[in-house]
Structure formats: structure tokens, C-alpha cells
Design an enzyme around this catalytic site. Structure first.
Site, PDB file in Angstrom:
ATOM      1  N   LYS A  55      -4.232  15.549  -8.493  1.00  0.00           N
ATOM      2  CA  LYS A  55      -2.974  15.195  -7.825  1.00  0.00           C
ATOM      3  C   LYS A  55      -1.944  16.303  -7.943  1.00  0.00           C
ATOM      4  CE  LYS A  55      -3.246  10.274  -7.352  1.00  0.00           C
ATOM      5  NZ  LYS A  55      -2.623   8.965  -7.487  1.00  0.00           N
ATOM      6  N   LYS A  58     -15.033  11.797  -2.794  1.00  0.00           N
ATOM      7  CA  LYS A  58     -14.914  10.356  -2.998  1.00  0.00           C
ATOM      8  C   LYS A  58     -14.229   9.719  -1.785  1.00  0.00           C
ATOM      9  CE  LYS A  58     -11.481   9.220  -5.691  1.00  0.00           C
ATOM     10  NZ  LYS A  58     -10.523   8.915  -6.748  1.00  0.00           N
ATOM     11  N   LYS A  89      -8.168   7.214   0.864  1.00  0.00           N
ATOM     12  CA  LYS A  89      -7.287   7.111   2.037  1.00  0.00           C
ATOM     13  C   LYS A  89      -6.890   8.487   2.553  1.00  0.00           C
ATOM     14  CE  LYS A  89      -3.084   6.956  -0.678  1.00  0.00           C
ATOM     15  NZ  LYS A  89      -3.642   7.443  -1.932  1.00  0.00           N
TER      16      LYS A  89
HETATM   17  P1  TYM Z   1      -6.926   3.409  -7.860  1.00  0.00           P
HETATM   18  O1  TYM Z   1      -5.759   2.646  -7.345  1.00  0.00           O
HETATM   19  O2  TYM Z   1      -7.103   4.824  -7.441  1.00  0.00           O
HETATM   20  O3  TYM Z   1      -8.272   2.651  -7.506  1.00  0.00           O
HETATM   21  C1  TYM Z   1      -8.430   1.268  -7.761  1.00  0.00           C
HETATM   22  C2  TYM Z   1      -9.854   0.942  -8.139  1.00  0.00           C
HETATM   23  O4  TYM Z   1     -10.756   1.313  -7.107  1.00  0.00           O
HETATM   24  C3  TYM Z   1     -11.764   2.166  -7.633  1.00  0.00           C
HETATM   25  N1  TYM Z   1     -12.094   3.169  -6.603  1.00  0.00           N
HETATM   26  C4  TYM Z   1     -13.348   3.449  -6.218  1.00  0.00           C
HETATM   27  N2  TYM Z   1     -14.529   2.941  -6.607  1.00  0.00           N
HETATM   28  C5  TYM Z   1     -15.634   3.424  -5.998  1.00  0.00           C
HETATM   29  N3  TYM Z   1     -15.596   4.376  -5.028  1.00  0.00           N
HETATM   30  C6  TYM Z   1     -14.437   4.904  -4.608  1.00  0.00           C
HETATM   31  N4  TYM Z   1     -14.414   5.813  -3.644  1.00  0.00           N
HETATM   32  C7  TYM Z   1     -13.231   4.440  -5.209  1.00  0.00           C
HETATM   33  N5  TYM Z   1     -11.927   4.743  -5.029  1.00  0.00           N
HETATM   34  C8  TYM Z   1     -11.244   3.951  -5.888  1.00  0.00           C
HETATM   35  C9  TYM Z   1     -11.120   2.828  -8.843  1.00  0.00           C
HETATM   36  O5  TYM Z   1     -12.090   3.292  -9.752  1.00  0.00           O
HETATM   37  C10 TYM Z   1     -10.301   1.681  -9.392  1.00  0.00           C
HETATM   38  O6  TYM Z   1     -11.084   0.815 -10.182  1.00  0.00           O
HETATM   39  N6  TYM Z   1      -5.194   4.279 -12.429  1.00  0.00           N
HETATM   40  C11 TYM Z   1      -5.810   3.315 -11.568  1.00  0.00           C
HETATM   41  C12 TYM Z   1      -4.980   2.050 -11.364  1.00  0.00           C
HETATM   42  C13 TYM Z   1      -4.586   1.386 -12.640  1.00  0.00           C
HETATM   43  C14 TYM Z   1      -5.449   0.651 -13.504  1.00  0.00           C
HETATM   44  C15 TYM Z   1      -4.607   0.227 -14.570  1.00  0.00           C
HETATM   45  C16 TYM Z   1      -6.804   0.310 -13.455  1.00  0.00           C
HETATM   46  C17 TYM Z   1      -3.342   1.405 -13.184  1.00  0.00           C
HETATM   47  N7  TYM Z   1      -3.364   0.706 -14.355  1.00  0.00           N
HETATM   48  C18 TYM Z   1      -5.152  -0.540 -15.638  1.00  0.00           C
HETATM   49  C19 TYM Z   1      -7.322  -0.452 -14.521  1.00  0.00           C
HETATM   50  C20 TYM Z   1      -6.495  -0.861 -15.587  1.00  0.00           C
HETATM   51  C21 TYM Z   1      -6.022   3.961 -10.206  1.00  0.00           C
HETATM   52  O7  TYM Z   1      -5.370   4.905  -9.842  1.00  0.00           O
HETATM   53  O8  TYM Z   1      -6.946   3.307  -9.443  1.00  0.00           O
END
Ligand code: TYM
Length: 332
Positions: A114, A196, A199
Site C-alpha cells: 500500500k 490477487k 478491486k
Molecule cells: P480485506 O478487507 O482486504 O479482506 C477481507 C477478507 O477477504 C480476504 N480476501 C481474499 N481471500 C481470497 N482471495 C482474495 N483475492 C482475497 N482478497 C481478500 C482477506 O484475506 C480477508 O479475510 N486487515 C483486514 C481486515 C481486518 C481484519 C481485522 C480481519 C481488520 N481487522 C480483524 C480479521 C480480523 C483486511 O484488510 O482484509
């Protein structure tokens, strides 16, 4: 007495939810909903580490909640809430920043990615984000964190922070484990299978609220491979595009790779790609329809997120009190 183990996870409403979020995270949440005591939230505080348009952030937070419910997360059985409605996240987040090392944060892949992407806005929040994520998690003393592969590093750091804290103050935090699905943990972009699905590459990304014809178009244009074999075979090293489509199909239908290979033996990609598209369209159709219905009922959504925040806050307060006492803050 409720003896259920605890599951917790969150998604940032920084973009519309997509198939990666569904297969990597939400599907796993729904499948285990009866077994666990569940906490799922919209991680809106995390999104502002990157500039957001306020009206879009508000819309997406509510749409995300509607989608959680439409995917099968019954608000009676799952505590669904908006992160910024539970101020204990920010409070514990600050405490945990003081137990997270600069070097640890510097090594985080998401920070490196990022900060490369947003060079004009490498803010302190973007850097300290994993400490807030650790707070999100540790407040609820969960056993498992169901996430996709890309969040494993943050979950491991959470464990390190919790262990460091416990080492000084005794057993304050439960040490949680990431819970990553066997298939769908890393869904790749349809038009760039080495990246990956996210969006930021909309042409390679299937959004959960997207129209069936758009979904089909994206699958028909999906990159398969550059060889001339035209054969559906699971070979991630040499055929990453085909392997990605197979893993999506497998995650949705429950079929093994061997079963998929025999189902499409002799068919070529011309039949395989639309078949994966159909499976995805049919999986998302009822979810989209239900989410649209729920979104129209603003009063219902409000009652869900308000009740959710109350329940979450009750649990979070207990942990935070314990932490404040241990570190020596005078009780209020
Ligand atoms: P975020 O918002 O980027 O993604 C949310 C969830 O979706 C999964 N994910 C994917 N899984 C498979 N293939 C993909 N292409 C893909 N893109 C996204 C992510 O692994 C995630 O599980 N930091 C976290 C959000 C967060 C969080 C938390 C998660 C904040 N606090 C506490 C768990 C516990 C994040 O940016 O996920």
C-alpha cells in the site's frame, strides 16, 4: 453456560465486496456459524489509512452489512457491527501500538504494497494498522480468525503481540489461530492470474453485486494459458489461470480437482470458462437478490448494527478493563 468457541473477522468497506472476500472469508464464516460464538464487523476505521470518499464509505459499510446477512449470517446467531461504533477498538489499538515493534510493522507485506501504491500518503495509520487489527481481534478473545491467505501475516503478528503482552502481565489475551480455507484462500485476478483478485483490477474482479451478464463476460475473457494444450488440468506453476478457475469452481461446487478434470476432459477452455461463470452466477444470484431486499430496509439494518455494537461493546469492555488494570491505569 455457553461453551462455544469464538470466531471473529472483519472486512474493510474500502471497495465493493468481491468473490475473493466471499471464498476466502465469508463462506467460511457462514459454514461455521452454528458451531461458534461469532463476531463479524465492517472494518471502517482501517479504510481511512487510504483516502476515502465519505458518501461511498457510508454506502459500502451498509451494503457490506446487507451482504453479510444475505450470505447467511443470521444477526441472531452472529454479532454484526461497525468497527467505529465500538470505541474500545481505538483504545486497545493505542495500547497495542506500544507493544508492537517498528521493525515488525516495517516487514508487513500489506504496508509495503500500500505504501508503494499511495506514495503521496504514507501516513502513520497505514504503518500502525496491524496494531489496530490486533486490537480488533484480541478484544473478543477469539479462538479462530477466519481469513484469506493474505491476512495470515497480520494474524501471526497479532499472536506475537498477544504473547509479548501476556509475557509481561500474565494471561490476559487468548492466543488465536488464523483459520484459512483449503480452496479459495487466494483467489487470483481473472485477467492477471499472478495478482490477487482485488478491486484495484476491476476487469479481473467479480463483485458480489455485479450483474450476471457482466460476470459471464469477465469469465469468458479470463486468461487461461499461453500454451496450445487447451486442456483443463490443475498445474498452478505452468497454467496459473486455469488453476485459478479450477479453484474457484472447486470452492463453489465442492468438487475435487480430479473430478473437475474428468468433468471437462476433452472440452477445452471454450466450455470450461462459461461453466465456471455459470456456477459463480448461480451462487451469487440469491445473495445479490437478498442483499438488495435487505438494503431497502434501512430501519432493519440500523437495528442490526446497533444491537451488534451493544453486544460487541459489552465483551470488548471486559477485555479493555482488564488490560487497563494490568498496565496500571487508574480505574474510572
Ligand atoms: P480485506 O478487507 O482486504 O479482506 C477481507 C477478507 O477477504 C480476504 N480476501 C481474499 N481471500 C481470497 N482471495 C482474495 N483475492 C482475497 N482478497 C481478500 C482477506 O484475506 C480477508 O479475510 N486487515 C483486514 C481486515 C481486518 C481484519 C481485522 C480481519 C481488520 N481487522 C480483524 C480479521 C480480523 C483486511 O484488510 O482484509
Amino acid at each position: 453456560m455457553d461453551e462455544k468457541k469464538v470466531m471473529l473477522s472483519g472486512i474493510q468497506p474500502s471497495g465493493d465486496l468481491h468473490l475473493g472476500n466471499y471464498l476466502g472469508a465469508i463462506k467460511n464464516w457462514v459454514e461455521r456459524t452454528e458451531e461458534f460464538d461469532n463476531y463479524y464487523f465492517m472494518a471502517d476505521m482501517h479504510t481511512i489509512t487510504v483516502r476515502q470518499t465519505p458518501a461511498d464509505l457510508r454506502r459500502r459499510s451498509l451494503e457490506q452489512l446487507a451482504l453479510y446477512i444475505a450470505c447467511g449470517l443470521d444477526p441472531e446467531k452472529n454479532t454484526l457491527f461497525i468497527q467505529s461504533h465500538v470505541p474500545q477498538h481505538a483504545e486497545l489499538g493505542w495500547v497495542l501500538q506500544c507493544y508492537t515493534m517498528f521493525g515488525e510493522l516495517s516487514r508487513m507485506t500489506q504496508f509495503k504494497d500500500k505504501s508503494a501504491k499511495h506514495q503521496d500518503n504514507i501516513n502513520a495509520g497505514l504503518f500502525a494498522y496491524p496494531s489496530l487489527m490486533a486490537a480488533d481481534i484480541l478484544l473478543y478473545q477469539p479462538d479462530f480468525i477466519p481469513v484469506g491467505e493474505d491476512q495470515k501475516q497480520h494474524c501471526e503478528l497479532t499472536r506475537d503481540i498477544a504473547q509479548r503482552f501476556n509475557h509481561v502481565y500474565g494471561d490476559v489475551f487468548k492466543i488465536p489461530e488464523p483459520y484459512i480455507p483449503k480452496t479459495g484462500a487466494r483467489v487470483m485476478s481473472l485477467n492477471a492470474p499472478d495478482s490477487k483478485m482485488s478491486k484495484s483490477i476491476p476487469e479481473g474482479c467479480i463483485f458480489m453485486m455485479e450483474k450476471p451478464e457482466d460476470i459471464q463476460r469477465k469469465f469468458k475473457r479470463a486468461i487461461t494459458d499461453s500454451d496450445t494444450e487447451n486442456c483443463v488440468r490443475f498445474d498452478p506453476a505452468n497454467k496459473p489461470g486455469v488453476a485459478n478457475l479450477m479453484s474457484i469452481y472447486s470452492a463453489i461446487t465442492g468438487k475435487s480437482y480430479a473430478e473437475i478434470e474428468s468433468e471437462f476432459a476433452g472440452c477445452g477452455y471454450g466450455k470450461f470458462k462459461p461453466a465456471v461463470g455459470d456456477a459463480v452466477v448461480e451462487c451469487l444470484r440469491p445473495i445479490r437478490e437478498e442483499a438488495t431486499r435487505i438494503l431497502a430496509d434501512k430501519a432493519y439494518l440500523e437495528s442490526v448494527y446497533k444491537t451488534g455494537a451493544e453486544k460487541a461493546s459489552y465483551v470488548a469492555t471486559k477485555t479493555l478493563r482488564k488490560v487497563y488494570k494490568k498496565i496500571g491505569f487508574v480505574a474510572r
